[in-house]
Design a protein around this motif. Structure first.
Motif, PDB file in Angstrom:
ATOM      1  N   VAL A  93      -8.249  -8.056  -8.215  1.00 22.17           N
ATOM      2  CA  VAL A  93      -6.815  -8.207  -7.122  1.00 22.17           C
ATOM      3  C   VAL A  93      -6.680  -6.448  -6.335  1.00 22.17           C
ATOM      4  O   VAL A  93      -6.334  -5.374  -6.802  1.00 22.17           O
TER       5      VAL A  93
ATOM      6  N   PRO B 210      -4.285  -5.503  -3.632  1.00 20.37           N
ATOM      7  CA  PRO B 210      -3.274  -5.071  -3.064  1.00 20.37           C
ATOM      8  C   PRO B 210      -3.066  -4.526  -1.888  1.00 20.37           C
ATOM      9  O   PRO B 210      -3.704  -3.030  -2.162  1.00 20.37           O
TER      10      PRO B 210
ATOM     11  N   VAL C 191       2.262  -1.640  -1.970  1.00 20.09           N
ATOM     12  CA  VAL C 191       3.274  -1.460  -2.639  1.00 20.09           C
ATOM     13  C   VAL C 191       3.957  -0.387  -2.951  1.00 20.09           C
ATOM     14  O   VAL C 191       4.047   0.274  -2.675  1.00 20.09           O
TER      15      VAL C 191
ATOM     16  N   LEU D  81       5.315  -4.384  -0.217  1.00 23.35           N
ATOM     17  CA  LEU D  81       5.103  -6.128  -1.285  1.00 23.35           C
ATOM     18  C   LEU D  81       6.193  -4.928  -2.160  1.00 23.35           C
ATOM     19  O   LEU D  81       5.873  -4.025  -2.454  1.00 23.35           O
TER      20      LEU D  81
ATOM     21  N   ASP E 221       5.933  -9.532  -6.360  1.00 20.54           N
ATOM     22  CA  ASP E 221       5.069 -10.234  -5.653  1.00 20.54           C
ATOM     23  C   ASP E 221       3.178  -9.562  -5.720  1.00 20.54           C
ATOM     24  O   ASP E 221       3.099 -10.500  -6.112  1.00 20.54           O
ATOM     25  N   ILE E 222       3.506  -8.704  -6.364  1.00 18.31           N
ATOM     26  CA  ILE E 222       2.087  -8.950  -7.615  1.00 18.31           C
ATOM     27  C   ILE E 222       2.071  -9.185  -8.556  1.00 18.31           C
ATOM     28  O   ILE E 222       0.988 -10.197  -8.770  1.00 18.31           O
TER      29      ILE E 222
ATOM     30  N   ILE F 188      -3.598  -9.697  -1.031  1.00 15.09           N
ATOM     31  CA  ILE F 188      -2.499 -10.029  -0.780  1.00 15.09           C
ATOM     32  C   ILE F 188      -1.849  -8.304  -0.391  1.00 15.09           C
ATOM     33  O   ILE F 188      -1.931  -7.105  -0.538  1.00 15.09           O
ATOM     34  N   ARG F 189      -1.520  -8.901   1.056  1.00 15.34           N
ATOM     35  CA  ARG F 189      -1.102  -7.317   2.197  1.00 15.34           C
ATOM     36  C   ARG F 189       0.777  -7.993   2.395  1.00 15.34           C
ATOM     37  O   ARG F 189       1.079  -8.964   2.484  1.00 15.34           O
TER      38      ARG F 189
END
Length: 68
Positions: A3, A5, A8, A35, A39-40, A61-62
């Motif tokens: 993962v 990210p 965040v 984020l 969301d994560i 994920i950004r």
């Protein structure tokens, strides 16, 4: 599963000891919609609840505002 990210909304910047790096991270974070931890979490739940024959190997994920 990996993962990865982007920015965040967490207390991470509170732990940066270099004043210039801390200011740079805070300024960058202030310039975008960050984020949220949930969301994560939602992305991880998605990955681990796939059928047995589905492998989610990587999640990048950004925030949509983050360009780097």
């Amino acid at each position: 599963m990996i993962v990865e990210p982007g920015f965040v909304s967490t207390e991470l910047t509170d732990h940066i000891t270099d004043p210039r790096m801390k200011a740079a991270a805070q300024n960058m974070a202030a310039s975008m919609r960050l984020l949220r931890p949930e969301d994560i979490a939602r992305a991880v739940v998605y990955a681990v609840t796939q059928p047995e024959h589905v492998a989610i190997n990587e999640i990048l994920i950004r925030p949509t505002d983050q360009t780097r």
